[in-house]
Motif scaffolding. Structure first.
Motif, PDB file in Angstrom:
ATOM      1  N   GLN A  62       0.801  -1.216   0.000  1.00 36.40           N
ATOM      2  CA  GLN A  62       0.000   0.000   0.000  1.00 36.40           C
ATOM      3  C   GLN A  62       0.839   1.274   0.000  1.00 36.40           C
ATOM      4  O   GLN A  62       0.290   2.366  -0.038  1.00 36.40           O
ATOM      5  N   ASP A  63       2.151   1.150   0.075  1.00 37.53           N
ATOM      6  CA  ASP A  63       3.022   2.312   0.210  1.00 37.53           C
ATOM      7  C   ASP A  63       4.084   2.275  -0.881  1.00 37.53           C
ATOM      8  O   ASP A  63       4.764   1.270  -1.061  1.00 37.53           O
ATOM      9  N   PHE A  64       4.248   3.381  -1.592  1.00 36.38           N
ATOM     10  CA  PHE A  64       5.200   3.439  -2.693  1.00 36.38           C
ATOM     11  C   PHE A  64       6.554   4.017  -2.269  1.00 36.38           C
ATOM     12  O   PHE A  64       7.410   4.247  -3.117  1.00 36.38           O
ATOM     13  N   GLU A  65       6.735   4.262  -0.994  1.00 40.20           N
ATOM     14  CA  GLU A  65       8.024   4.747  -0.502  1.00 40.20           C
ATOM     15  C   GLU A  65       9.139   3.808  -0.964  1.00 40.20           C
ATOM     16  O   GLU A  65       9.080   2.592  -0.781  1.00 40.20           O
ATOM     17  N   GLY A  66      10.162   4.374  -1.623  1.00 40.56           N
ATOM     18  CA  GLY A  66      11.290   3.578  -2.092  1.00 40.56           C
ATOM     19  C   GLY A  66      11.036   2.812  -3.370  1.00 40.56           C
ATOM     20  O   GLY A  66      11.845   1.968  -3.766  1.00 40.56           O
ATOM     21  N   ALA A  67       9.917   3.095  -4.057  1.00 41.75           N
ATOM     22  CA  ALA A  67       9.596   2.377  -5.293  1.00 41.75           C
ATOM     23  C   ALA A  67      10.629   2.664  -6.380  1.00 41.75           C
ATOM     24  O   ALA A  67      11.306   3.688  -6.378  1.00 41.75           O
ATOM     25  N   LYS A  68      10.730   1.742  -7.322  1.00 37.93           N
ATOM     26  CA  LYS A  68      11.625   1.871  -8.472  1.00 37.93           C
ATOM     27  C   LYS A  68      10.768   2.013  -9.719  1.00 37.93           C
ATOM     28  O   LYS A  68       9.852   1.223  -9.952  1.00 37.93           O
ATOM     29  N   ILE A  69      11.088   3.040 -10.542  1.00 37.08           N
ATOM     30  CA  ILE A  69      10.326   3.292 -11.765  1.00 37.08           C
ATOM     31  C   ILE A  69      11.243   3.154 -12.971  1.00 37.08           C
ATOM     32  O   ILE A  69      12.349   3.702 -12.978  1.00 37.08           O
ATOM     33  N   ILE A  70      10.773   2.463 -13.982  1.00 38.49           N
ATOM     34  CA  ILE A  70      11.467   2.408 -15.268  1.00 38.49           C
ATOM     35  C   ILE A  70      10.423   2.671 -16.355  1.00 38.49           C
ATOM     36  O   ILE A  70       9.426   1.960 -16.443  1.00 38.49           O
ATOM     37  N   THR A  71      10.658   3.711 -17.153  1.00 39.83           N
ATOM     38  CA  THR A  71       9.706   4.102 -18.191  1.00 39.83           C
ATOM     39  C   THR A  71      10.419   4.324 -19.518  1.00 39.83           C
ATOM     40  O   THR A  71      11.503   4.908 -19.548  1.00 39.83           O
ATOM     41  N   THR A  72       9.798   3.870 -20.600  1.00 38.48           N
ATOM     42  CA  THR A  72      10.321   4.074 -21.945  1.00 38.48           C
ATOM     43  C   THR A  72       9.234   4.717 -22.798  1.00 38.48           C
ATOM     44  O   THR A  72       8.083   4.267 -22.794  1.00 38.48           O
ATOM     45  N   ILE A  73       9.605   5.775 -23.523  1.00 39.88           N
ATOM     46  CA  ILE A  73       8.667   6.523 -24.356  1.00 39.88           C
ATOM     47  C   ILE A  73       9.121   6.456 -25.812  1.00 39.88           C
ATOM     48  O   ILE A  73      10.300   6.656 -26.102  1.00 39.88           O
ATOM     49  N   GLU A  74       8.204   6.191 -26.721  1.00 40.70           N
ATOM     50  CA  GLU A  74       8.520   6.146 -28.145  1.00 40.70           C
ATOM     51  C   GLU A  74       8.443   7.560 -28.730  1.00 40.70           C
ATOM     52  O   GLU A  74       7.371   8.184 -28.748  1.00 40.70           O
ATOM     53  N   VAL A  75       9.578   8.083 -29.198  1.00 43.33           N
ATOM     54  CA  VAL A  75       9.647   9.455 -29.695  1.00 43.33           C
ATOM     55  C   VAL A  75       8.687   9.689 -30.860  1.00 43.33           C
ATOM     56  O   VAL A  75       8.036  10.745 -30.949  1.00 43.33           O
ATOM     57  N   ASN A  76       8.560   8.726 -31.751  1.00 37.25           N
ATOM     58  CA  ASN A  76       7.690   8.893 -32.917  1.00 37.25           C
ATOM     59  C   ASN A  76       6.214   9.033 -32.565  1.00 37.25           C
ATOM     60  O   ASN A  76       5.394   9.348 -33.430  1.00 37.25           O
ATOM     61  N   SER A  77       5.873   8.816 -31.310  1.00 36.21           N
ATOM     62  CA  SER A  77       4.475   8.957 -30.897  1.00 36.21           C
ATOM     63  C   SER A  77       4.146  10.380 -30.458  1.00 36.21           C
ATOM     64  O   SER A  77       3.036  10.649 -30.000  1.00 36.21           O
ATOM     65  N   ILE A  78       5.088  11.312 -30.617  1.00 38.74           N
ATOM     66  CA  ILE A  78       4.850  12.690 -30.195  1.00 38.74           C
ATOM     67  C   ILE A  78       3.754  13.323 -31.049  1.00 38.74           C
ATOM     68  O   ILE A  78       3.663  13.106 -32.251  1.00 38.74           O
ATOM     69  N   THR A  79       2.882  14.104 -30.402  1.00 39.18           N
ATOM     70  CA  THR A  79       1.837  14.815 -31.123  1.00 39.18           C
ATOM     71  C   THR A  79       1.561  16.156 -30.459  1.00 39.18           C
ATOM     72  O   THR A  79       1.501  16.249 -29.231  1.00 39.18           O
ATOM     73  N   THR A  80       1.417  17.177 -31.304  1.00 38.05           N
ATOM     74  CA  THR A  80       1.020  18.509 -30.834  1.00 38.05           C
ATOM     75  C   THR A  80      -0.208  18.986 -31.606  1.00 38.05           C
ATOM     76  O   THR A  80      -0.506  20.184 -31.645  1.00 38.05           O
ATOM     77  N   ASN A  81      -0.882  18.035 -32.259  1.00 37.34           N
ATOM     78  CA  ASN A  81      -2.070  18.321 -33.078  1.00 37.34           C
ATOM     79  C   ASN A  81      -1.739  19.239 -34.259  1.00 37.34           C
ATOM     80  O   ASN A  81      -2.588  20.016 -34.713  1.00 37.34           O
ATOM     81  N   ASN A  82      -0.500  19.145 -34.738  1.00 42.40           N
ATOM     82  CA  ASN A  82      -0.087  19.894 -35.924  1.00 42.40           C
ATOM     83  C   ASN A  82       0.930  19.036 -36.670  1.00 42.40           C
ATOM     84  O   ASN A  82       2.056  18.856 -36.202  1.00 42.40           O
ATOM     85  N   MET A  83       0.542  18.490 -37.818  1.00 40.17           N
ATOM     86  CA  MET A  83       1.385  17.511 -38.513  1.00 40.17           C
ATOM     87  C   MET A  83       2.744  18.071 -38.905  1.00 40.17           C
ATOM     88  O   MET A  83       3.768  17.398 -38.773  1.00 40.17           O
ATOM     89  N   GLU A  84       2.772  19.306 -39.383  1.00 39.06           N
ATOM     90  CA  GLU A  84       4.039  19.903 -39.807  1.00 39.06           C
ATOM     91  C   GLU A  84       4.977  20.101 -38.614  1.00 39.06           C
ATOM     92  O   GLU A  84       6.169  19.821 -38.679  1.00 39.06           O
ATOM     93  N   ARG A  85       4.428  20.572 -37.509  1.00 40.22           N
ATOM     94  CA  ARG A  85       5.234  20.764 -36.299  1.00 40.22           C
ATOM     95  C   ARG A  85       5.711  19.425 -35.741  1.00 40.22           C
ATOM     96  O   ARG A  85       6.864  19.296 -35.321  1.00 40.22           O
ATOM     97  N   ASP A  86       4.843  18.427 -35.758  1.00 44.66           N
ATOM     98  CA  ASP A  86       5.232  17.105 -35.260  1.00 44.66           C
ATOM     99  C   ASP A  86       6.377  16.527 -36.087  1.00 44.66           C
ATOM    100  O   ASP A  86       7.309  15.922 -35.547  1.00 44.66           O
ATOM    101  N   LYS A  87       6.318  16.718 -37.412  1.00 46.60           N
ATOM    102  CA  LYS A  87       7.387  16.251 -38.291  1.00 46.60           C
ATOM    103  C   LYS A  87       8.705  16.945 -37.933  1.00 46.60           C
ATOM    104  O   LYS A  87       9.760  16.306 -37.874  1.00 46.60           O
ATOM    105  N   ASN A  88       8.636  18.235 -37.686  1.00 44.19           N
ATOM    106  CA  ASN A  88       9.827  18.997 -37.313  1.00 44.19           C
ATOM    107  C   ASN A  88      10.398  18.518 -35.981  1.00 44.19           C
ATOM    108  O   ASN A  88      11.618  18.402 -35.808  1.00 44.19           O
ATOM    109  N   LEU A  89       9.530  18.206 -35.027  1.00 47.62           N
ATOM    110  CA  LEU A  89       9.990  17.733 -33.718  1.00 47.62           C
ATOM    111  C   LEU A  89      10.710  16.387 -33.818  1.00 47.62           C
ATOM    112  O   LEU A  89      11.601  16.091 -33.026  1.00 47.62           O
ATOM    113  N   LYS A  90      10.333  15.579 -34.801  1.00 46.56           N
ATOM    114  CA  LYS A  90      10.966  14.265 -34.974  1.00 46.56           C
ATOM    115  C   LYS A  90      12.281  14.345 -35.744  1.00 46.56           C
ATOM    116  O   LYS A  90      13.066  13.395 -35.736  1.00 46.56           O
ATOM    117  N   ASP A  91      12.521  15.486 -36.397  1.00 44.96           N
ATOM    118  CA  ASP A  91      13.736  15.655 -37.209  1.00 44.96           C
ATOM    119  C   ASP A  91      14.960  15.958 -36.343  1.00 44.96           C
ATOM    120  O   ASP A  91      14.867  16.101 -35.116  1.00 44.96           O
TER     121      ASP A  91
END
Length: 194
Positions: A62-91
């Motif tokens: 019931q307690d997360f004190e001392g918990a260990k977190i490991i997270t991986t994010i896929e860069v190509n999944s980025i979205t700002t609701n603007n296709m041209e801007r999203d393409k630029n962010l991936k470049d």
């Protein structure tokens, strides 16, 4: 006989190491990883990553004190609701998704500060650059539904994008930056107990 005794002792030790640990995974259908960055000094642009995975390993049920977190994010999944801007962010000017397809976070400490509030410190890796960051988190609690336990956190923090090689910019007539230097991170994580 010695081999049997050794095996018994080793098994007991291994059980002791794992005892009391609980693993939770992020439920992407009910979670979000968002960011907000100043735009032209007068407003902000928000965005998110839609593909990611993460595990929380806690020492208690019931307690997360001392918990260990490991997270991986896929860069190509980025979205700002603007296709041209999203393409630029991936470049190459920004994330360079072709060369650095993942963002990674691994916690080094998970400390309760008061009540349901925690301080999470860890290493964030973007474009092959690893820097320590701190997130402040609020624990929403644990519930049981359909014979599964779920827990929730909201975590926030701020990074300097220049520290990770996300350095493209242009300067306005008033000297301000078109894209701000500081990026706010907002994470809503719903966890499922394994």
């Amino acid at each position: 006989m010695k081999n049997i005794l050794f095996s018994l002792v080793f098994s007991v030790m291994m059980c002791g190491i794992g005892y009391g640990q609980t693993t939770w995974i992020i439920d992407p259908a009910h979670s979000s990883i968002q960011f907000e960055v100043p735009h032209m000094t007068v407003s902000s642009v928000t965005g998110s990553f839609t593909s990611y995975a993460g595990t929380f390993t806690s020492k208690g049920k019931q307690d997360f004190e001392g918990a260990k977190i490991i997270t991986t994010i896929e860069v190509n999944s980025i979205t700002t609701n603007n296709m041209e801007r999203d393409k630029n962010l991936k470049d190459e000017d920004f994330f360079n998704a072709a060369k650095y397809p993942e963002i990674k976070f691994e916690s080094t400490s998970f400390t309760k500060t008061s009540g349901n509030h925690y301080k999470i410190t860890g290493n964030l890796t973007i474009k092959g650059v690893t820097k320590e960051i701190t997130l402040m988190a609020e624990f929403g609690g644990i519930i049981s539904i359909n014979n599964r336990q779920k827990a929730g956190f909201k975590a926030t923090g701020t990074i300097n994008r220049f520290n990770y090689g996300l350095q493209w910019n242009d300067v306005l007539d008033n000297g301000g930056l078109i894209v701000g230097e500081k990026v706010d991170i907002i994470i809503n994580a719903e966890l499922i107990k394994q």
